[in-house]
Enzyme design. Structure first.
Site, short mmCIF file in Angstrom:
data_model
loop_
_atom_site.label_atom_id
_atom_site.label_comp_id
_atom_site.label_asym_id
_atom_site.label_seq_id
_atom_site.Cartn_x
_atom_site.Cartn_y
_atom_site.Cartn_z
N LYS A 1 -0.09 55.88 -3.87
CA LYS A 1 -1.26 56.45 -3.08
C LYS A 1 -2.05 54.93 -3.88
O LYS A 1 -3.05 54.21 -2.77
CB LYS A 1 -1.89 57.43 -2.68
N ASP B 1 -0.59 45.13 10.14
CA ASP B 1 -0.58 46.57 10.89
C ASP B 1 -0.21 47.17 9.92
O ASP B 1 0.60 47.27 9.16
CB ASP B 1 0.40 46.54 11.66
N GLU C 1 -13.57 53.05 0.00
CA GLU C 1 -12.83 53.76 -1.19
C GLU C 1 -13.82 53.13 -2.32
O GLU C 1 -13.24 52.29 -2.25
CB GLU C 1 -11.94 54.42 -1.29
N HIS D 1 -14.85 56.33 -11.94
CA HIS D 1 -15.32 56.14 -10.53
C HIS D 1 -16.46 56.44 -10.34
O HIS D 1 -17.23 56.53 -9.04
CB HIS D 1 -14.45 57.01 -9.75
C1 MEV Z 1 -7.49 57.60 -5.48
O1 MEV Z 1 -7.92 56.93 -4.70
C2 MEV Z 1 -5.99 57.00 -6.94
C3 MEV Z 1 -5.71 57.50 -7.94
O2 MEV Z 1 -4.96 59.05 -7.79
C4 MEV Z 1 -3.96 56.66 -8.72
C5 MEV Z 1 -3.76 56.64 -9.13
O3 MEV Z 1 -3.53 58.48 -9.47
O4 MEV Z 1 -2.67 56.50 -9.95
C6 MEV Z 1 -6.30 57.13 -9.28
#
Ligand code: MEV
Length: 440
Positions: free
Chosen positions: A280, A296, A85, A393
């Site tokens: 995430k 792992d 990513e 991003h």
């Molecule tokens: C994207 O991979 C991760 C985010 O969505 C985490 C978040 O929203 O805190 C930017």
């Protein structure tokens, strides 16, 4: 129309490739060429990778990046990250640099307990079972001696075996809940071997025991397996600074920013939809280091998310406070990691990643991984509560878009320069690319 196959695993690698390419792809020649392109030219290295799993037909690459400038407990690290990513490595590096100037990260291992269970059924008198368990417990430990000798020499081994009555949750269900110290090994094979030995001895001894013969009830083993939920294999990492220093860029008011950070974390604490995305983002950092160091990541993911839900609702893994003018931001999560055994000895890049990390112990690796997660979350939430994440991003994603368009190196250079002061969107990039192609 595809056909089933038997004996696929017995085919040679080339035969497997031919079969899958011809049965499942519209242009087998292109498929075969592509699979071959990803083979390593070094036959020995390729063989090593072929033998990690079964039915190998090629290699699947992920980029390996480096996030430098992580000061953790006074020691400087450059952290290897394997991830596809865009923005993740850049975000980690940015957060590392920000905190480098503010004393760095502090991390502390709160526990290293690993867990395994023998699940079994028994319909007789629970008191008989308890009496039997107390008699047999030393025999379980004794029977596993050949498995535990080496680990014990190094200071680890079995730390406890408990009988747990789970019949209020499931009729006749009991377990041997066992805990282990596996030192620098993740310990999956060690734990599973011990558990299978416990189960065998437990069953054998039960069959010979007059307690059960009299009542005519048997112990039936269901399964023996480690648990990836290790709430006492716990690490805490934190950063802190005076609120007045919390200024990621000149246009941000530190007090306002600190409050927004706290609010964002409070939202992730009460709102599971947000908490999942928040966590995430943390796992972007954690998985990338876990993967680069040959650990792992599925085990880590499963355990971490269970921990995030330990209070009955799924919550943020990070926390923040402002007290006496100090902003404090921390993460607490379970991480069962190893720096010896498994892939760590086999995969040359894993060996190199561990070397870059100063050959850490498992405890040190827990600290590094937790810090990567905390840094990632700081970077993501900082962007979210200020500019939004798309600006950064899309800048990082620009090269992916240009590669999809088939831009040449010169075109990429010109377009990246152009977007230094223009907003990156998919359509804007396509437009600039087309204009440049038409008027080079
Ligand atoms: C994207 O991979 C991760 C985010 O969505 C985490 C978040 O929203 O805190 C930017």
């Amino acid at each position: 129309m595809t056909n089933p196959i038997s004996g696929f695993s017995k085919l040679s690698k080339q035969e497997k490739i031919d079969w899958v390419a011809e049965q499942y792809t519209h242009n087998p020649t292109v498929t075969k060429r592509l699979l071959q392109k990803y083979w390593n030219i070094d036959d020995e290295l390729q063989k090593l990778h072929d033998e990690f799993i079964e039915n190998t037909i090629s290699n699947y690459y992920l980029p390996l990046g480096i996030a430098p400038n992580f000061l953790i407990n006074g020691k400087l690290y450059a952290i290897p990250m394997a991830i596809e990513e865009s923005s993740v490595v850049a975000a980690a590096s940015k957060a590392a640099k920000f905190w480098l100037d503010r004393g760095g990260f502090k991390a502390e291992v709160l526990g290293t307990e690993k867990i395994g269970q023998v699940h079994f059924m028994y319909s007789g008198d629970p008191d008989h079972l308890e009496t039997f368990f107390l008699q047999v417990k030393p025999k379980l430990i004794e029977a596993a001696k050949s498995l535990t000798a080496n680990m014990e020499k190094r200071g680890g081994g079995i730390t406890q075996i408990e009988l747990r009555n789970k019949t209020s949750e499931l009729k006749d269900y009991y377990q041997l809940h066992c805990t282990f110290e596996t030192l620098d090994a993740m310990g999956a094979n060690f734990i599973n071997s011990c558990l299978e030995q416990f189960a065998e001895t437990f069953e054998e001894e039960a069959m010979a025991s007059p307690l059960f013969n009299e009542e005519g009830k048997k112990i039936e083993i269901v399964m023996s397996i480690l648990s990836n939920y290790v709430p006492n294999c716990l690490i805490r990492a934190e950063v802190s600074c005076p609120v007045s220093d919390l200024r990621p860029n000149a246009s941000i008011d530190p007090e306002e920013f600190a409050k927004k950070m706290i609010r964002a974390i409070n939202i992730a604490d009460v709102e599971p939809h947000r908490a999942v995305t928040h966590n995430k983002g943390i796992m972007n950092g954690i998985d990338a280091v876990v993967l680069a160091t040959g650990n792992d990541f599925r085990a880590v993911e499963a355990g971490v998310h269970a921990y995030a839900a330990k209070d009955g609702t799924y919550k943020s893994l990070t926390h923040a406070t402002i007290a006496h003018g100090i902003f404090k931001f921390w993460i607490e999560l379970p991480l069962a990691l190893g720096t010896i055994g498994g892939l760590t000895n086999l995969h040359p890049l894993v060996g190199m990643a561990l070397e870059i990390l100063h050959k850490p112990s498992a405890k040190e690796l827990m600290q590094i991984v937790a810090v990567a997660g905390l840094a990632q979350n700081f970077a993501a939430v900082s962007s979210l509560v200020t500019t939004g994440i798309q600006e950064g991003h899309m800048k990082m994603h620009l090269l992916n878009i240009l590669n999809q368009l088939g831009a040449t190196d010169l075109e990429k250079k010109k377009i990246v320069e152009y977007f230094k002061d223009h907003t990156v969107t998919q359509s804007a990039v396509v437009q600039v690319f087309n204009t440049l192609r038409d008027n080079p």
